[in-house]
Design a protein around this motif. Structure first.
Motif, PDB file in Angstrom:
ATOM      1  N   GLU A  75      27.991  32.096  33.535  1.00 22.43           N
ATOM      2  CA  GLU A  75      28.662  33.029  34.446  1.00 22.43           C
ATOM      3  C   GLU A  75      28.939  34.358  33.757  1.00 22.43           C
ATOM      4  N   SER A  76      29.085  35.389  34.573  1.00 22.68           N
ATOM      5  CA  SER A  76      29.507  36.694  34.086  1.00 22.68           C
ATOM      6  C   SER A  76      30.128  37.460  35.252  1.00 22.68           C
ATOM      7  N   GLY A  77      30.835  38.539  34.914  1.00 25.04           N
ATOM      8  CA  GLY A  77      31.340  39.420  35.961  1.00 25.04           C
ATOM      9  C   GLY A  77      32.822  39.354  36.234  1.00 25.04           C
ATOM     10  N   GLY A  78      33.541  38.481  35.585  1.00 21.76           N
ATOM     11  CA  GLY A  78      34.981  38.430  35.807  1.00 21.76           C
ATOM     12  C   GLY A  78      35.674  39.633  35.184  1.00 21.76           C
ATOM     13  N   GLY A  79      36.969  39.749  35.428  1.00 24.85           N
ATOM     14  CA  GLY A  79      37.728  40.844  34.858  1.00 24.85           C
ATOM     15  C   GLY A  79      38.997  41.111  35.636  1.00 24.85           C
TER      16      GLY A  79
ATOM     17  N   ASN B  86      43.183  40.157  46.523  1.00 24.42           N
ATOM     18  CA  ASN B  86      44.643  40.206  46.459  1.00 24.42           C
ATOM     19  C   ASN B  86      45.116  39.301  45.322  1.00 24.42           C
ATOM     20  N   SER B  87      46.407  39.339  45.058  1.00 20.70           N
ATOM     21  CA  SER B  87      46.952  38.623  43.897  1.00 20.70           C
ATOM     22  C   SER B  87      46.717  37.118  43.986  1.00 20.70           C
ATOM     23  N   GLU B  88      46.606  36.593  45.185  1.00 15.88           N
ATOM     24  CA  GLU B  88      46.377  35.154  45.348  1.00 15.88           C
ATOM     25  C   GLU B  88      44.963  34.747  44.951  1.00 15.88           C
ATOM     26  N   ASP B  89      44.088  35.726  44.735  1.00 21.86           N
ATOM     27  CA  ASP B  89      42.733  35.425  44.271  1.00 21.86           C
ATOM     28  C   ASP B  89      42.663  35.307  42.749  1.00 21.86           C
ATOM     29  N   THR B  90      43.763  35.601  42.070  1.00 18.07           N
ATOM     30  CA  THR B  90      43.789  35.466  40.613  1.00 18.07           C
ATOM     31  C   THR B  90      43.581  34.012  40.228  1.00 18.07           C
ATOM     32  N   ALA B  91      42.554  33.756  39.425  1.00 20.16           N
ATOM     33  CA  ALA B  91      42.210  32.384  39.039  1.00 20.16           C
ATOM     34  C   ALA B  91      41.055  32.434  38.056  1.00 20.16           C
ATOM     35  N   LYS B  92      40.736  31.269  37.524  1.00 17.23           N
ATOM     36  CA  LYS B  92      39.499  31.140  36.762  1.00 17.23           C
ATOM     37  C   LYS B  92      38.438  30.635  37.725  1.00 17.23           C
ATOM     38  N   TYR B  93      37.319  31.312  37.758  1.00 18.58           N
ATOM     39  CA  TYR B  93      36.257  31.008  38.706  1.00 18.58           C
ATOM     40  C   TYR B  93      35.102  30.314  37.992  1.00 18.58           C
ATOM     41  N   TYR B  94      34.596  29.270  38.641  1.00 12.38           N
ATOM     42  CA  TYR B  94      33.513  28.472  38.087  1.00 12.38           C
ATOM     43  C   TYR B  94      32.345  28.438  39.063  1.00 12.38           C
ATOM     44  N   CYS B  95      31.145  28.580  38.553  1.00  8.79           N
ATOM     45  CA  CYS B  95      30.005  28.295  39.407  1.00  8.79           C
ATOM     46  C   CYS B  95      29.601  26.846  39.199  1.00  8.79           C
TER      47      CYS B  95
ATOM     48  N   GLY C 188      40.562  45.865  45.618  1.00  6.63           N
ATOM     49  CA  GLY C 188      39.305  46.153  44.957  1.00  6.63           C
ATOM     50  C   GLY C 188      38.276  45.045  45.123  1.00  6.63           C
ATOM     51  N   SER C 189      37.148  45.216  44.436  1.00  8.45           N
ATOM     52  CA  SER C 189      36.027  44.282  44.537  1.00  8.45           C
ATOM     53  C   SER C 189      35.510  43.902  43.162  1.00  8.45           C
ATOM     54  N   LEU C 190      34.928  42.726  43.108  1.00 10.19           N
ATOM     55  CA  LEU C 190      34.230  42.254  41.916  1.00 10.19           C
ATOM     56  C   LEU C 190      33.031  41.435  42.366  1.00 10.19           C
ATOM     57  N   ARG C 191      32.012  41.388  41.528  1.00 13.34           N
ATOM     58  CA  ARG C 191      30.886  40.506  41.789  1.00 13.34           C
ATOM     59  C   ARG C 191      30.675  39.600  40.586  1.00 13.34           C
ATOM     60  N   LEU C 192      30.706  38.315  40.842  1.00 14.60           N
ATOM     61  CA  LEU C 192      30.432  37.324  39.822  1.00 14.60           C
ATOM     62  C   LEU C 192      28.967  36.920  39.882  1.00 14.60           C
ATOM     63  N   SER C 193      28.399  36.655  38.724  1.00 17.76           N
ATOM     64  CA  SER C 193      27.015  36.196  38.636  1.00 17.76           C
ATOM     65  C   SER C 193      26.958  34.875  37.893  1.00 17.76           C
TER      66      SER C 193
ATOM     67  N   GLY D 108      33.280  29.039  33.295  1.00 17.17           N
ATOM     68  CA  GLY D 108      34.392  29.714  33.961  1.00 17.17           C
ATOM     69  C   GLY D 108      34.555  31.150  33.514  1.00 17.17           C
ATOM     70  N   THR D 109      35.017  31.981  34.427  1.00 19.34           N
ATOM     71  CA  THR D 109      35.301  33.381  34.117  1.00 19.34           C
ATOM     72  C   THR D 109      36.593  33.779  34.826  1.00 19.34           C
ATOM     73  N   GLN D 110      37.439  34.481  34.116  1.00 20.45           N
ATOM     74  CA  GLN D 110      38.762  34.811  34.648  1.00 20.45           C
ATOM     75  C   GLN D 110      38.700  36.037  35.554  1.00 20.45           C
ATOM     76  N   VAL D 111      39.370  35.937  36.686  1.00 18.82           N
ATOM     77  CA  VAL D 111      39.556  37.063  37.596  1.00 18.82           C
ATOM     78  C   VAL D 111      41.048  37.282  37.763  1.00 18.82           C
ATOM     79  N   THR D 112      41.503  38.488  37.480  1.00 21.30           N
ATOM     80  CA  THR D 112      42.921  38.820  37.595  1.00 21.30           C
ATOM     81  C   THR D 112      43.080  40.010  38.530  1.00 21.30           C
ATOM     82  N   VAL D 113      43.877  39.823  39.575  1.00 17.67           N
ATOM     83  CA  VAL D 113      44.108  40.877  40.556  1.00 17.67           C
ATOM     84  C   VAL D 113      45.561  41.314  40.451  1.00 17.67           C
ATOM     85  N   SER D 114      45.761  42.584  40.171  1.00 20.66           N
ATOM     86  CA  SER D 114      47.115  43.112  40.034  1.00 20.66           C
ATOM     87  C   SER D 114      47.505  43.885  41.294  1.00 20.66           C
ATOM     88  N   SER D 115      48.774  43.744  41.652  1.00 21.13           N
ATOM     89  CA  SER D 115      49.251  44.416  42.870  1.00 21.13           C
ATOM     90  C   SER D 115      49.919  45.739  42.549  1.00 21.13           C
TER      91      SER D 115
END
Length: 121
Positions: A6-10, A84-93, A16-21, A114-121
């Motif tokens: 995986e890649s693309g977290g942050g 949004n902040s509720e999307d903050t999590a570690k994402y796994y493909c 905002g938007s993010l794209r995970l690969s 896994g890749t971490q996604v953190t959304v700040s409000s």
């Protein structure tokens, strides 16, 4: 098993938007994305049947997230918009070779790191 990278977290601000690969080492029938926050179970949020193109989404991400694949590159994507902040999590493909597909973890037998996604409000 298929190897998944995986890649693309942050970090991103709310709205905002993010794209995970996720690059896969071979063909799979079902691909998906899961996420997990500490203290909670991993939940499936998006999945795709690679043979027929059918997609499945968890209710809270429907209309904001989009799963897609590039067959030539054996790469899976998760486009995430209106974060949004509720999307903050570690994402796994995840990938599965069984003849069924959906959001349940039972359909998958290979997992990324896994890749971490953190959304700040």
């Amino acid at each position: 098993q298929v190897q998944l990278v995986e890649s693309g977290g942050g970090s991103v601000q709310a709205g905002g938007s993010l794209r995970l690969s996720c690059a896969a080492s071979g063909y799979v029938y079902c691909v998906g994305w899961f996420r997990q926050v500490p203290g909670k179970e991993r939940e499936g949020i998006a999945a795709m049947n690679t043979e027929f193109g059918a997609t499945y989404y968890y209710e809270s991400v429907r209309g904001r997230f989009s799963i897609s694949q590039d067959e030539a590159k054996n790469t899976l994507y998760l486009q995430m918009n209106s974060l949004n902040s509720e999307d903050t999590a570690k994402y796994y493909c995840a990938a599965g070779r069984r003849s069924h597909c959906g959001l349940a973890s039972e359909f998958f037998d290979s997992w990324g790191q896994g890749t971490q996604v953190t959304v700040s409000s």
